[in-house]
Design a protein around this motif. Structure first.
Motif, short mmCIF file in Angstrom:
data_model
loop_
_atom_site.label_atom_id
_atom_site.label_comp_id
_atom_site.label_asym_id
_atom_site.label_seq_id
_atom_site.Cartn_x
_atom_site.Cartn_y
_atom_site.Cartn_z
N LYS A 1 0.83 -1.22 0.00
CA LYS A 1 0.00 0.00 0.00
C LYS A 1 0.86 1.26 0.00
CE LYS A 1 -4.32 -1.64 2.02
NZ LYS A 1 -3.99 -2.96 2.58
N ASP A 2 1.95 1.19 0.78
CA ASP A 2 2.80 2.37 0.96
C ASP A 2 3.94 2.30 -0.06
OD1 ASP A 2 3.71 4.64 2.12
OD2 ASP A 2 4.70 3.62 3.80
N THR A 3 3.93 3.17 -1.05
CA THR A 3 4.95 3.07 -2.11
C THR A 3 5.84 4.33 -2.16
OG1 THR A 3 3.39 3.97 -3.71
CG2 THR A 3 3.50 1.58 -3.54
N PRO A 4 7.11 4.13 -2.49
CA PRO A 4 8.05 5.27 -2.51
C PRO A 4 8.02 6.00 -3.85
CG PRO A 4 9.20 3.25 -3.02
CD PRO A 4 7.77 2.86 -2.83
N SER A 5 8.52 7.25 -3.84
CA SER A 5 8.77 7.91 -5.11
C SER A 5 10.22 7.62 -5.51
CB SER A 5 8.50 9.41 -4.99
OG SER A 5 9.23 9.93 -3.90
N PHE A 6 10.56 7.90 -6.76
CA PHE A 6 11.93 7.65 -7.25
C PHE A 6 12.81 8.86 -7.00
CE2 PHE A 6 9.29 4.93 -10.08
CZ PHE A 6 9.86 3.71 -9.74
N PRO A 7 14.11 8.71 -6.85
CA PRO A 7 14.82 7.44 -6.74
C PRO A 7 14.74 6.92 -5.30
CG PRO A 7 16.38 9.25 -6.59
CD PRO A 7 15.04 9.88 -6.79
N TYR A 8 14.97 5.61 -5.16
CA TYR A 8 15.07 5.06 -3.80
C TYR A 8 16.24 4.07 -3.73
CZ TYR A 8 12.05 1.23 -5.73
OH TYR A 8 11.50 0.21 -6.48
N ILE A 9 16.70 3.88 -2.49
CA ILE A 9 17.75 2.88 -2.23
C ILE A 9 17.05 1.58 -1.90
CG2 ILE A 9 19.56 2.19 -0.58
CD1 ILE A 9 20.60 4.40 -2.30
N ALA A 10 17.47 0.48 -2.55
CA ALA A 10 16.84 -0.81 -2.25
C ALA A 10 17.88 -1.81 -1.79
CB ALA A 10 16.12 -1.35 -3.49
N LEU A 11 17.55 -2.49 -0.71
CA LEU A 11 18.38 -3.61 -0.24
C LEU A 11 17.65 -4.89 -0.65
CD1 LEU A 11 20.53 -5.06 1.57
CD2 LEU A 11 18.92 -4.76 3.46
N ILE A 12 18.32 -5.71 -1.45
CA ILE A 12 17.77 -7.04 -1.75
C ILE A 12 18.58 -8.05 -0.97
CG2 ILE A 12 17.32 -8.81 -3.48
CD1 ILE A 12 17.04 -6.81 -5.58
#
Ligand code: KG4
Ligand code: ZN
Length: 337
Positions: A123-134
């Motif tokens: 439901k809660d989504t970020p705007s770009f850019p974002y840092i992602a940890l996979i």
């Protein structure tokens, strides 16, 4: 716009139907845990055989739940790599055949792109850019996600992935497979500060990871205790090991966000389902005045819904091979993703 997505890169056979890039109509996952658990890890040949047996019913169920017929689809997407080649080929061949019959585009999706975009299933989504940890069974990487289609890897594991370390430690402690959920469960009753396992920070400016050291430290700890005939406190070992892994994952991700001046952090991958990691990352991000975005736990582990999201954006931008029948799978990601 109706898209069917198929995921078969490792030990889950999954299919999902997505409408207009946002509306998830179905998501079916057949887990192979029972097939592989007697062996304490994934047996590639058994994975392929199980994918062959389940691909048809899994896709059929996804279409049925969505109330969609094959001839109503606009595109089919399938994981192209990275993963086990035998497993990937089954999902991809099925997708190609179905697309060929219905005269639809067949879109190859990178599994990592799926994880990076899995946050859009929540439901809660970020705007770009974002840092992602996979953090998953095969990868521990940090990315800058510039938009739906461009991702920049800035750190990766130099040896074991975080999930792999969980799985190996669980095997050593005789806790079964997969290791992540069972270690997390045992850790709930243990003390995080009971044993000081090492944290591999590597060079000061590096966003790379190394988890083989902490794994070896657990092996040595267990062997020493056995030599001295001391009883093992499994909850304490699990809690202390989990804390060591979570600490490094969290701090490196925060460091990356600070360095690139990006104040939105996204967690993804199977280890992202770990409650302690989720809490620790949330706490640190708040301390740093950063926003943290966590996908629902069932979209952290492998699924086809995330492949559908990534497939939709490739479709929308026309970034797929016109002659998809020639498309091949790959075991490792091409540079840049
Ligand atoms: O993303 P994923 O489903 O498959 C890959 O792409 O690798 O991740 C699987 C990994 C396994 O190593 C599993 O032990 C780990 O995710 N995992 C967890 C948890 N749930 C799954 N690790 C820690 N805590 C969990 N709750
Ligand atoms: Zn995965």
């Amino acid at each position: 716009m109706l898209l069917l997505a198929i995921e078969s890169s490792c030990d889950e056979t999954a299919a999902a139907v997505l409408q207009d890039g946002v509306n998830l109509l179905s998501s079916v996952v057949d887990s192979q845990i029972q097939v592989h658990s007697p062996y304490g890890g994934i047996v590639p040949e058994l994975a392929s055989r199980r994918h062959i047996a389940t691909i048809y019913p899994v896709v059929e169920q996804a279409l049925q739940q969505a109330g969609v017929r094959l001839d109503q689809l606009d595109a089919i997407a399938a994981t192209q790599g990275p993963g086990l080649v035998g497993s990937l080929l089954i999902g991809m061949s099925f997708a190609k055949a179905a697309a060929y019959v219905e005269n639809l585009p067949c879109i190859g999706v990178d599994h990592m792109a799926g994880h990076l975009l899995s946050i859009f299933l929540g439901k809660d989504t970020p705007s770009f850019p974002y840092i992602a940890l996979i953090a998953s069974g095969g990868h521990s990487s940090i990315y800058i996600v510039h938009d739906h289609l461009s991702y920049e890897q800035i750190g990766q594991t130099r040896d074991d992935a975080a999930g792999e370390a969980f799985d190996k430690v669980a095997k050593l402690l005789g806790l079964g497979y997969p290791g992540g959920p069972v270690i997390a469960e045992k850790a709930e009753k243990g003390k995080r500060e009971a044993i000081s396992f090492p944290r591999a920070w590597l060079e000061a400016d590096s966003f790379d990871f190394s988890f083989s050291g902490v794994k070896t430290a657990v092996v040595n700890f267990v062997n020493r205790a056995k030599q001295k005939n001391e009883e093992l406190n499994i909850p304490d070992i699990c809690a202390s090991f989990q804390e060591a892994v979570a600490d490094v994952l969290v701090e490196k991700t925060i460091m990356a966000a600070r360095k690139f001046g990006i104040d939105r952090i996204v967690l993804a991958g199977g280890v992202g389902a770990n409650q302690r990691l989720r809490e620790h990352l949330t706490f640190r991000a708040l301390e740093e005045d950063m926003g943290v975005f966590l996908p629902p736990k069932h979209f952290c582990t492998d699924n086809a819904a995330m492949i559908a999201i990534a497939g939709y954006h490739l479709f929308n931008s026309g970034r797929y091979e016109a002659d998809s029948i020639e498309m091949d799978v790959y075991s490792r990601s091409p540079v840049g993703i």
